[in-house]
Design a protein around this motif. Sequence first.
Motif, PDB file in Angstrom:
ATOM      1  N   GLU A   1       0.481   0.580  -8.842  1.00  0.00           N
ATOM      2  CA  GLU A   1       1.232  -0.081  -9.917  1.00  0.00           C
ATOM      3  C   GLU A   1       1.492   0.878 -11.075  1.00  0.00           C
ATOM      4  O   GLU A   1       2.595   0.897 -11.639  1.00  0.00           O
ATOM      5  CB  GLU A   1       0.480  -1.323 -10.388  1.00  0.00           C
TER       6      GLU A   1
ATOM      7  N   THR B   1      -7.407  -1.145  -1.560  1.00  0.00           N
ATOM      8  CA  THR B   1      -8.468  -1.582  -2.469  1.00  0.00           C
ATOM      9  C   THR B   1      -7.868  -1.947  -3.826  1.00  0.00           C
ATOM     10  O   THR B   1      -6.740  -1.541  -4.154  1.00  0.00           O
ATOM     11  CB  THR B   1      -9.507  -0.473  -2.669  1.00  0.00           C
ATOM     12  N   PRO B   2      -8.616  -2.687  -4.652  1.00  0.00           N
ATOM     13  CA  PRO B   2      -8.111  -2.993  -6.001  1.00  0.00           C
ATOM     14  C   PRO B   2      -7.789  -1.731  -6.797  1.00  0.00           C
ATOM     15  O   PRO B   2      -6.787  -1.690  -7.526  1.00  0.00           O
ATOM     16  CB  PRO B   2      -9.257  -3.788  -6.621  1.00  0.00           C
ATOM     17  N   GLY B   3      -8.603  -0.694  -6.659  1.00  0.00           N
ATOM     18  CA  GLY B   3      -8.333   0.551  -7.378  1.00  0.00           C
ATOM     19  C   GLY B   3      -7.056   1.214  -6.910  1.00  0.00           C
ATOM     20  O   GLY B   3      -6.274   1.732  -7.718  1.00  0.00           O
ATOM     21  N   GLU B   4      -6.838   1.200  -5.611  1.00  0.00           N
ATOM     22  CA  GLU B   4      -5.605   1.770  -5.074  1.00  0.00           C
ATOM     23  C   GLU B   4      -4.402   0.960  -5.524  1.00  0.00           C
ATOM     24  O   GLU B   4      -3.342   1.524  -5.831  1.00  0.00           O
ATOM     25  CB  GLU B   4      -5.682   1.829  -3.549  1.00  0.00           C
ATOM     26  N   ARG B   5      -4.550  -0.362  -5.576  1.00  0.00           N
ATOM     27  CA  ARG B   5      -3.459  -1.218  -6.049  1.00  0.00           C
ATOM     28  C   ARG B   5      -3.109  -0.885  -7.501  1.00  0.00           C
ATOM     29  O   ARG B   5      -1.938  -0.797  -7.869  1.00  0.00           O
ATOM     30  CB  ARG B   5      -3.855  -2.686  -5.902  1.00  0.00           C
ATOM     31  N   ARG B   6      -4.139  -0.673  -8.333  1.00  0.00           N
ATOM     32  CA  ARG B   6      -3.887  -0.307  -9.737  1.00  0.00           C
ATOM     33  C   ARG B   6      -3.181   1.048  -9.830  1.00  0.00           C
ATOM     34  O   ARG B   6      -2.270   1.226 -10.653  1.00  0.00           O
ATOM     35  CB  ARG B   6      -5.196  -0.288 -10.522  1.00  0.00           C
TER      36      ARG B   6
END
Length: 199
Positions: A10, A2-7
């Motif tokens: 990073e 998910t975008p949150g997991e990607r953030r």
Amino acid sequence: MTPGERRTLEAVRDELARLVRYDDESLVHDTWIRQRYEGGLAGTYAPARAEAVTTAWHEAGHAVAVLAVAARFSSASIRAGARSYGRVHSITGGGPDAFVIAAGGRVGEGLRRWTLLSSDADVRSFLASWRDDGGDARRFRAGLGASPFAGDEVSAWRYCVDQLTPWRPGVRSLARGLLVWPRHLPYAVAAELAGPPPA
């Protein structure tokens, strides 16, 4: 992912890159130090740091064992609670190799300092004393019944070590990720930090 997991991934990688020259105890997030000290699990900050590092390698060992046997979990954390100093949450799967997951924590600790037992006598002595470990020892033994190693704990332990030793870089990477991040790491983030299966 998910975008949150990607953030999250990073942010963890950025922090690890910033602290790449530091040893494990030097990069423990203040959250984990204070939690252990204020919760009475450590008398000063120094043992709180050391305990967090041991827990991180232990939980990373479990998480990587899950990956090694193609099972799943929801998240991993080194948050200390009433019954454990950390946890890999909601493990599913593993089949006849589920005992590897149970042994993964202790193997992870051994991989940290390359202190894996070498002789059958040493393994036998360790296994005879391995009883109270948050349920890991019980799950290891229970899992042997569905495995090719039923009744042979020494061979089962050696199999676990053989399966997980090639994953040491992934265990180290995930342990360091757990240390720098002040919250749980979701499965997708933990799997990325652990990296691909060894060739």
